[in-house]
Design a protein around this motif. Structure first.
Motif, mmCIF file in Angstrom:
data_model
loop_
_atom_site.group_PDB
_atom_site.id
_atom_site.type_symbol
_atom_site.label_atom_id
_atom_site.label_comp_id
_atom_site.label_asym_id
_atom_site.label_seq_id
_atom_site.Cartn_x
_atom_site.Cartn_y
_atom_site.Cartn_z
ATOM 1 N N GLN A 205 0.841 -1.191 0.000
ATOM 2 C CA GLN A 205 0.000 0.000 0.000
ATOM 3 C C GLN A 205 0.884 1.252 0.000
ATOM 4 N N TYR A 206 0.606 2.169 -0.921
ATOM 5 C CA TYR A 206 1.394 3.398 -1.019
ATOM 6 C C TYR A 206 1.297 4.198 0.281
ATOM 7 N N VAL A 207 2.461 4.731 0.729
ATOM 8 C CA VAL A 207 2.510 5.532 1.952
ATOM 9 C C VAL A 207 2.981 6.957 1.650
ATOM 10 N N THR A 208 4.196 7.096 1.096
ATOM 11 C CA THR A 208 4.726 8.437 0.860
ATOM 12 C C THR A 208 5.964 8.338 -0.031
ATOM 13 N N GLN A 209 6.585 9.497 -0.286
ATOM 14 C CA GLN A 209 7.834 9.573 -1.049
ATOM 15 C C GLN A 209 8.851 10.370 -0.232
ATOM 16 N N GLN A 210 10.106 9.925 -0.274
ATOM 17 C CA GLN A 210 11.184 10.636 0.409
ATOM 18 C C GLN A 210 12.437 10.621 -0.475
ATOM 19 N N ASP A 211 13.324 11.566 -0.213
ATOM 20 C CA ASP A 211 14.573 11.646 -0.970
ATOM 21 C C ASP A 211 15.691 10.916 -0.224
ATOM 22 N N PHE A 212 16.458 10.099 -0.977
ATOM 23 C CA PHE A 212 17.605 9.401 -0.400
ATOM 24 C C PHE A 212 18.793 9.583 -1.337
ATOM 25 N N ASN A 213 19.698 10.486 -0.946
ATOM 26 C CA ASN A 213 20.902 10.756 -1.740
ATOM 27 C C ASN A 213 20.567 11.091 -3.193
ATOM 28 N N GLY A 214 19.544 11.932 -3.382
ATOM 29 C CA GLY A 214 19.168 12.365 -4.719
ATOM 30 C C GLY A 214 18.266 11.404 -5.462
#
Length: 875
Positions: free
Chosen positions: A706-715
């Motif tokens: 289930q989709y939760v969110t988006q985050q940035d990891f080292n670009g």
């Protein structure tokens, strides 16, 4: 390859249909019956249901009804007779329904349009277009029902509420009815002799048997096209309708008070008034007006929650917009996509307010409709016309700062315009139509996020041949929205469009764009009647820039869909069942980048047994499921292969107690997701005046991704998913008590609870991998930690938090109810007394559904609305 697939499938079905027309048996030919009425010379007929007026002796009975259902073209259990007379202003109808045991006549009371118990129906096609008609039903208990028929019987609009008169009586021969219908409530053109389509129907409730005056073969392609003929209406003049209905509303609201909030002191009182009117421009065309409308008697929307992020489609229930809605309807594709979605008018304000410390705000719940006008009708020459215009006012939020008040605008002045036209030709076997909509906003204020103007247009057509057994239909639509760079950017990045998709080569975000232009449409060909077989095939498309959501409804753009269906009908009763059918459906979808996204097959069937118990079942297979929107602007996502099945069965719906049980099961490979839905419905009518119903569903819907969110990891963007355990329960309870056909009390209540608990979080690795374990990577215990409802991720396990996100667990609880007393004290004039309750809360996701129900609904103080609305209709 995808494009070849869709062309090949369409070609195969077109060839199949072409040759089938040569081999299939044609629809049964039935001679048309004719009834010739007479004018009355004496005074008008008294409507008391007794049939003892001398005028009735001047004309003979029409009879020889034939059974239509369940055993078509056989003698009915009891015969029915009718007579029709007229004068300069009214059509009079007498109906005698013979019965050898009058004590068994079912006399169930209900509100108008309840259609309960023994009943008789008069259908009139006064346009004689063989597609539309007016339906007047009277039950043995004296309850009226009226509907506008369109689409050759495929659409029956109960919202049409004309002024007419009826009475019934039961005697030792059965039951009788008298109807008095003003010509002003019908639509017809000027002619020396009116020639109308006519059908009279009798429903024998205890045997669930329908008989008709004009035989309609069971394999007929429609209903209105099969009517008999009414003649003898000479020199009647079209009557222009003029009805004015002022209303006054008093409303008292109570709610939990909030300390320090001057806008939430515990109660509010309102006094409101307005005007509704119907003005006959001609007998064919009517102008409906409403000034400052009030819809306080309308039921609240049912509870719902959408984890996929898409907008939820709610049915229109407001009387002004419901009546004659079929004229403005333009479903150009499938499901709910429509160029006109009237719920956009008068919706919630779109703007927000930024508050400083210690400030409170009062934001209007809905936008005020200053006025609306609707011009609609159908002419004798075959034109269906509709023009609707509505203006909603500037809406202001009131802000309090330690007693100092100011206002901020949260919704601009907006004008909505919808124009619709259709023209019948080819002896009413074909039509062509068009629609145009315009939304224009006065963007004074901080409304850069809103478009300033939106326009849509469309053309539709349908051609029937071979006694309407075969059809070709289609439509093409186009849209253009105009606005600031910010508003168009919002549309490009919205879930409907998602131009920012990282793997899409055919669309991209343009930050300088100030307009969007798109197209859509549908073409289908098929067989609708004649013999046992029905089938159709076609295609639907929505281009990436198509945008309808200013005054229409569009869930998703950028899609091409191919579909086909084959249906077999068992037309004659057997020793096992009264009726049965089986369907096979297939569809596939693509996007405008050429991606082959989905294919689905399903087979469904239903059966109605001799004892009127019934069952329906189906099985479906989805070997290919790709979704462009799942990762909210991320790459195209693949779900595992899915299989689903369902089974429903129920008891005889005529009985005073009847029920339905249902089960739906869906499973994806590798347990990617599952669905278990349990359905129970029951109706109970202990006495003729009282009915109770319950409809409840419980659903378990676990999903590992289930989709939760988006985050940035080292670009790099990390698309974070989770294993959700979601459970949802909802129920709707209705209690109807009818004191008489014009005075009733109705209760409606709906609790809704949905709880979701997440664990086993993961992130997307290869979004289109077939194997779930390649599609995502699961966080290990060393990578994820939870502190104060925040999940922290140390993805490279170097001891430093790389990114974090809030705990997505939720528990949404809602309860809504309406208690309405409705009294139609004279025809067309009503008094409503309404008590509405509502509670919305967010419970503890760790609690069970039962505990959340207790804490958030039973123990909470609800919002209450007490309302009295009185209307008077001047004729």
């Amino acid at each position: 390859m995808a494009k070849l697939n869709i062309k090949g499938l369409l070609l195969i079905f077109i060839i199949t249909i072409h040759f089938s027309t040569q081999a299939q048996e044609l629809q049964t030919k039935v001679p048309l019956r004719t009834y010739t009425t007479k004018a009355i010379n004496n005074k008008s007929i008294t409507i008391d249901g007794l049939l003892n007026d001398d005028n009735w002796e001047t004309i003979d009975w029409a009879s020889d009804f034939i059974e239509n259902d369940p055993d078509e073209n056989t003698p009915p259990t009891f015969q029915t007779k009718f007579k029709i007379l007229y004068d300069t202003k009214f059509l009079y109808v007498a109906i005698r329904s013979l019965d050898d045991d009058p004590s068994k006549i079912e006399k169930r009371l209900s509100r108008r349009d309840g259609f309960q118990g023994d009943r008789a129906t008069l259908n009139i096609d006064s346009y004689h277009d063989k597609r539309t008609g007016f339906s007047f039903t009277i039950t043995a208990a004296g309850v009226k029902g009226d509907e506008f028929i369109s689409q050759n019987g495929n659409n029956w609009d109960e919202s049409w509420n004309p002024i007419w008169y009826a009475a019934t009586n039961i005697d030792n021969e059965g039951w009788t009815a008298e109807l008095k219908i003003p010509f002003s409530q019908l639509k017809f053109g000027e002619s020396k002799e009116q020639i109308w389509g006519l059908q009279v129907v009798r429903q024998l409730f205890r045997k669930d048997e329908r008989s008709v005056w004009q035989r309609v073969p069971i394999d007929a392609p429609g209903w209105v096209s099969e009517f008999g003929i009414l003649r003898g209406l000479y020199n009647i003049q079209p009557q222009k309708q003029l009805e004015i209905q002022p209303f006054v509303v008093t409303q008292f609201d109570t709610y939990p008070s909030e300390t320090g909030n001057p806008f939430r002191d515990g109660n509010d009182f309102k006094l409101n008034g307005g005007l509704d009117a119907k003005i006959g421009i001609t007998n064919d065309l009517t102008l409906d007006l409403t000034i400052n409308p009030d819809f306080g008697q309308v039921e609240a929307d049912p509870g719902a929650i959408a984890l996929d992020g898409f907008q939820i489609f709610f049915q229109e229930q407001r009387p002004f917009f419901v009546e004659n809605k079929n004229i403005f309807d333009f479903r150009f594709a499938d499901n709910s996509d429509n160029l006109f979605y009237s719920r956009r008018i008068g919706g919630s304000p779109k703007g927000g307010v930024n508050l400083a410390e210690g400030e409170y705000v009062d934001v209007p719940k809905n936008t005020t409709i200053l006025g609306a006008a609707k011009f609609s009708g159908k002419t004798k020459s075959g034109w269906s016309l509709g023009l609707l215009e509505s203006v909603t006012g500037n809406m202001f939020a009131e802000i309090d700062n330690n007693g100092e008040r100011r206002e901020e605008i949260v919704e601009p002045l907006t004008n909505f315009l919808i124009g619709r036209a259709q023209k019948d030709f080819n002896d009413n076997n074909s039509f062509i139509g068009a629609i145009f909509t315009a939304t224009n906003r006065n963007l004074d204020g901080n409304f850069n996020f809103l478009t300033s103007a939106a326009y849509t247009g469309g053309i539709d057509f349908k051609h029937n041949w071979r006694n309407r057994n075969y059809f070709l239909e289609g439509n093409i639509v186009a849209s253009k929205v105009v606005g600031s760079k910010e508003s168009i950017l919002n549309l490009q990045e919205s879930l409907t469009h998602l131009f920012q998709r990282v793997d899409a080569d055919h669309v991209e975000v343009d930050f300088n764009k100030t307009s969007l232009t798109g197209t859509g449409g549908k073409f289908a060909i098929g067989k609708a009647g004649g013999g046992n077989w029905r089938y159709n095939a076609g295609a639907v498309w929505r281009s990436p820039e198509l945008e309808l959501n200013d005054v229409g409804f569009l869930r998703q753009a950028d899609e091409i869909r191919q579909f086909s269906e084959v249906q077999y009908l068992f037309l004659k009763p057997t020793k096992l069942f009264r009726r049965s059918q089986i369907n096979f459906n297939q569809l596939s979808t693509y996007d405008f980048d050429g991606n082959y996204n989905r294919v689905q097959y399903d087979i469904q069937g239903n059966i109605n047994f001799l004892n009127n118990w019934w069952a329906e079942s189906g099985y479906g297979h989805k070997p290919r499921i790709y979704i462009n929107t799942f990762l909210r602007g991320g790459p195209r996502w693949r779900f595992s292969e899915e299989n689903y099945r369902f089974l429903f069965f129920g008891s005889d719906q005529r009985k005073k107690f009847n029920f339905t049980l249902g089960y739906i099961k869906s499973v994806a490979k590798q347990d990617n997701f599952t669905l278990d839905r349990y359905v129970f419905r029951m109706n109970y009518q202990p006495i003729n005046a009282l009915s109770l119903s319950l409809n409840t569903e419980f659903e378990k819907n676990p999903n590992k991704t289930q989709y939760v969110t988006q985050q940035d990891f080292n670009g790099t963007t990390r698309y974070i998913l989770g294993n959700i355990d979601q459970q949802t329960w909802n129920a709707s309870v209705r209690i109807n008590y009818s004191i008489n056909p014009n005075l009733s009390i109705q209760y409606y209540g709906q609790p809704f609870i949905s709880r979701g608990q997440y664990n086993e979080f993961n992130f997307v690795n290869n979004p289109i991998a077939k194997d779930l374990n390649e599609r995502v990577n699961w966080y290990s215990e060393n990578q994820i930690s939870n502190n104060s409802n925040v999940y922290s991720i140390d993805e490279n396990t170097d001891g430093t938090i790389d990114y974090s996100f809030y705990n997505p667990d939720f528990s949404f609880v809602q309860f809504r109810s309406n208690l309405v007393l409705r009294w139609e004290y004279i025809p067309g004039s009503e008094i409503f007394a309404v008590w509405s309750q509502g509670v919305t809360g967010f419970g503890d996701p760790k609690e069970t559904l039962r505990n959340s129900l207790n804490a958030e609904i039973i123990k909470k103080q609800p919002n209450n609305t007490f309302l009295i609305k009185a209307t008077y209709r001047f004729l």
